[in-house]
Write a protein that holds these residues in place. Sequence first.
Motif, PDB file in Angstrom:
ATOM      1  N   PRO A   8     -38.341  54.716 -42.020  1.00 29.43           N
ATOM      2  CA  PRO A   8     -37.839  56.037 -41.632  1.00 29.43           C
ATOM      3  C   PRO A   8     -36.787  55.923 -40.529  1.00 29.43           C
ATOM      4  O   PRO A   8     -36.768  54.955 -39.770  1.00 29.43           O
ATOM      5  CB  PRO A   8     -39.091  56.767 -41.144  1.00 29.43           C
ATOM      6  CG  PRO A   8     -39.997  55.667 -40.693  1.00 29.43           C
ATOM      7  CD  PRO A   8     -39.746  54.514 -41.616  1.00 29.43           C
ATOM      8  N   LEU A   9     -35.946  56.908 -40.449  1.00 31.78           N
ATOM      9  CA  LEU A   9     -34.866  56.890 -39.474  1.00 31.78           C
ATOM     10  C   LEU A   9     -35.037  58.110 -38.572  1.00 31.78           C
ATOM     11  O   LEU A   9     -34.786  59.245 -38.992  1.00 31.78           O
ATOM     12  CB  LEU A   9     -33.512  56.922 -40.199  1.00 31.78           C
ATOM     13  CG  LEU A   9     -32.289  56.402 -39.444  1.00 31.78           C
ATOM     14  CD1 LEU A   9     -31.144  56.178 -40.408  1.00 31.78           C
ATOM     15  CD2 LEU A   9     -31.849  57.374 -38.357  1.00 31.78           C
ATOM     16  N   GLN A  10     -35.474  57.866 -37.341  1.00 28.30           N
ATOM     17  CA  GLN A  10     -35.710  58.963 -36.398  1.00 28.30           C
ATOM     18  C   GLN A  10     -34.757  58.939 -35.214  1.00 28.30           C
ATOM     19  O   GLN A  10     -34.481  59.977 -34.619  1.00 28.30           O
ATOM     20  CB  GLN A  10     -37.158  58.905 -35.896  1.00 28.30           C
ATOM     21  CG  GLN A  10     -38.195  59.094 -37.002  1.00 28.30           C
ATOM     22  CD  GLN A  10     -39.617  58.936 -36.499  1.00 28.30           C
ATOM     23  OE1 GLN A  10     -39.882  58.145 -35.590  1.00 28.30           O
ATOM     24  NE2 GLN A  10     -40.541  59.692 -37.085  1.00 28.30           N
ATOM     25  N   ARG A  11     -34.280  57.757 -34.872  1.00 31.26           N
ATOM     26  CA  ARG A  11     -33.408  57.636 -33.689  1.00 31.26           C
ATOM     27  C   ARG A  11     -32.283  56.653 -34.000  1.00 31.26           C
ATOM     28  O   ARG A  11     -32.518  55.567 -34.550  1.00 31.26           O
ATOM     29  CB  ARG A  11     -34.211  57.159 -32.476  1.00 31.26           C
ATOM     30  CG  ARG A  11     -33.419  57.101 -31.179  1.00 31.26           C
ATOM     31  CD  ARG A  11     -34.341  56.760 -30.000  1.00 31.26           C
ATOM     32  NE  ARG A  11     -35.315  57.847 -29.778  1.00 31.26           N
ATOM     33  CZ  ARG A  11     -36.591  57.801 -30.145  1.00 31.26           C
ATOM     34  NH1 ARG A  11     -37.061  56.697 -30.769  1.00 31.26           N
ATOM     35  NH2 ARG A  11     -37.393  58.822 -29.937  1.00 31.26           N
ATOM     36  N   ALA A  12     -31.056  57.019 -33.621  1.00 27.43           N
ATOM     37  CA  ALA A  12     -29.888  56.163 -33.877  1.00 27.43           C
ATOM     38  C   ALA A  12     -29.110  55.961 -32.592  1.00 27.43           C
ATOM     39  O   ALA A  12     -28.926  56.903 -31.802  1.00 27.43           O
ATOM     40  CB  ALA A  12     -28.986  56.805 -34.933  1.00 27.43           C
ATOM     41  N   LEU A  13     -28.668  54.730 -32.372  1.00 25.74           N
ATOM     42  CA  LEU A  13     -27.784  54.421 -31.246  1.00 25.74           C
ATOM     43  C   LEU A  13     -26.391  54.156 -31.816  1.00 25.74           C
ATOM     44  O   LEU A  13     -26.207  53.256 -32.651  1.00 25.74           O
ATOM     45  CB  LEU A  13     -28.301  53.201 -30.475  1.00 25.74           C
ATOM     46  CG  LEU A  13     -27.685  52.951 -29.093  1.00 25.74           C
ATOM     47  CD1 LEU A  13     -28.577  51.996 -28.285  1.00 25.74           C
ATOM     48  CD2 LEU A  13     -26.277  52.372 -29.148  1.00 25.74           C
ATOM     49  N   LEU A  14     -25.420  54.936 -31.366  1.00 23.96           N
ATOM     50  CA  LEU A  14     -24.046  54.806 -31.858  1.00 23.96           C
ATOM     51  C   LEU A  14     -23.129  54.430 -30.700  1.00 23.96           C
ATOM     52  O   LEU A  14     -23.125  55.115 -29.652  1.00 23.96           O
ATOM     53  CB  LEU A  14     -23.556  56.111 -32.495  1.00 23.96           C
ATOM     54  CG  LEU A  14     -24.362  56.650 -33.683  1.00 23.96           C
ATOM     55  CD1 LEU A  14     -25.475  57.590 -33.207  1.00 23.96           C
ATOM     56  CD2 LEU A  14     -23.461  57.374 -34.667  1.00 23.96           C
ATOM     57  N   SER A  15     -22.360  53.360 -30.863  1.00 22.81           N
ATOM     58  CA  SER A  15     -21.412  52.915 -29.836  1.00 22.81           C
ATOM     59  C   SER A  15     -20.261  52.203 -30.531  1.00 22.81           C
ATOM     60  O   SER A  15     -20.378  51.040 -30.912  1.00 22.81           O
ATOM     61  CB  SER A  15     -22.116  51.972 -28.847  1.00 22.81           C
ATOM     62  OG  SER A  15     -21.211  51.548 -27.844  1.00 22.81           O
TER      63      SER A  15
END
Length: 530
Positions: A8-15
């Motif tokens: 499952p995908l609940q939190r994403a870090l984008l940079s």
Amino acid sequence: MTVSNLAPLQRALLSVSDKTGLVDLGKALAARGVELVSTGGTAKALRDAGLNVRDVSELTGFPEMMDGRVKTLHPMVHGGLLALRGDAGHVGAMDAHGIVPIDLLVVNLYPFEETVAKGADYETCIENIDIGGPAMIRAASKNHGDVTTIVDAEDYTALLAELEENDGQTTYAFRQRMALTAYARTAAYDTAVSSWMAKALDEKTPRRRTAGGTLAESLRYGENPHQGAAFYTDGSNRPGVATARQVQGKALSYNNINDTDAAVELVAEFGDDAPTCAIIKHANPCGVATGKTLLEAYTRAFDCDRTSAFGGIIALNKPLDAATAEAITGIFTEVVIAPGADEAAMDIFAKKKNLRLLLIDALPDPAAPGLMMKQVAGGWLAQDRDNGRITMDDLKVVTKRAPSDAEMADMLFAWRVAKHVKSNAIIYVKDGATVGVGAGQMSRVDSARIAARKSEDMAEAMGLDTPLTQGCVVASDAFFPFADGLLSAAAAGAKAVIQPGGSMRDEEVIAAADDAGLAMVFTGMRHFRH
């Protein structure tokens, strides 16, 4: 380690440095209820689009510092990426230290390659070496059993399709593929950095050497149908087949790409001088010529070896015009590459649907430095690109008779061509056009004889009484070890010779040239091409 297929995908870090597609991705993730965590300019771009974003500094409890050098190098980030969700010890450590899991990492790196390509100074290049990005990518990719890693904007669409198909989750197979891409990206990035540093420090033979590339296209097969193949670009942006725009025709094959590269590198030797055409077959030129017009250059190159030109690759140093296009379509040609083409020429080519037309913005610089690598069993051979060039001032006349101005011009032309002919190479030239090419023979005498025989065959086909080589000059890519090769060229009709010199029998060869009334010059430079 037990791995669940669906994560499952609940939190994403984008940079990301490259913001292409970022906002659309952020909106799609937010619409699925994914919490967005971000840094600096990425966070600002997402907030400007109206999205809720949590700063990494809030996650870590530490502000970004040292001009942004330190922001993601923290246990709160790496713990969230590396923790095994199915490991009770890892989960306990996360709970004990308040670490939250990060299920998706979207990172692309500081634009180091672009910075180098712009000619930036040493300090600027150093500042554009990404540290935190590769560290996070490697951590997330190692933990691909639980975490999805995206490093290329072109994979955003695939990610969203994966989430749509699997109700907001990613499959293990998808995470594996993304991890493979991610590790290849950091490897290529480190390759770019180490290669740049070797060049900056003038380190000719660094202890470790790597090569990186980006897939340009998968090919139907390699040199033969039973061999798999693909085309990769190296990021150097050297003008040529890798930067060309294909206007029409079938997809390029492995052999097409190899031969087109050989063709454009050869024609580049003549820069923006008189219109020049090079026709290549199996990586060797079967005709090279200049002319007052491009059509004349093509016709003269074609007349060197009309038989071999069938199914060949043509490179031009001037934009393709209608008259030349009309002549080229008179026989079967695989590829034409040129620095532009007018509308009339493209209309003519359009009638030949399978004929590949490639356009480039500029010719490669034959004098530019570069590194060439070739794989052998158990290793690689690395060498500088053969960017050696000579001028009239570099030539040493070694015979009693000095060459005429016309012979000297033809010898310099022949020498430029010799650099691109497989060894042993013998090239006959007359009035700015090849009239015989002998390539890839184990004996230099054989190359001289083969080139002469081709000239005789062409003269007969054209209804001429004398070989095309009568009164020509001849170039040899390496020295004549004996006088026999020189005498074979003289028998073919050559009147002047250009060769490197340096044989222990140079005096014998010079004496033979004098006896035959030949003019001969030494270049002091060899052009072996294996």
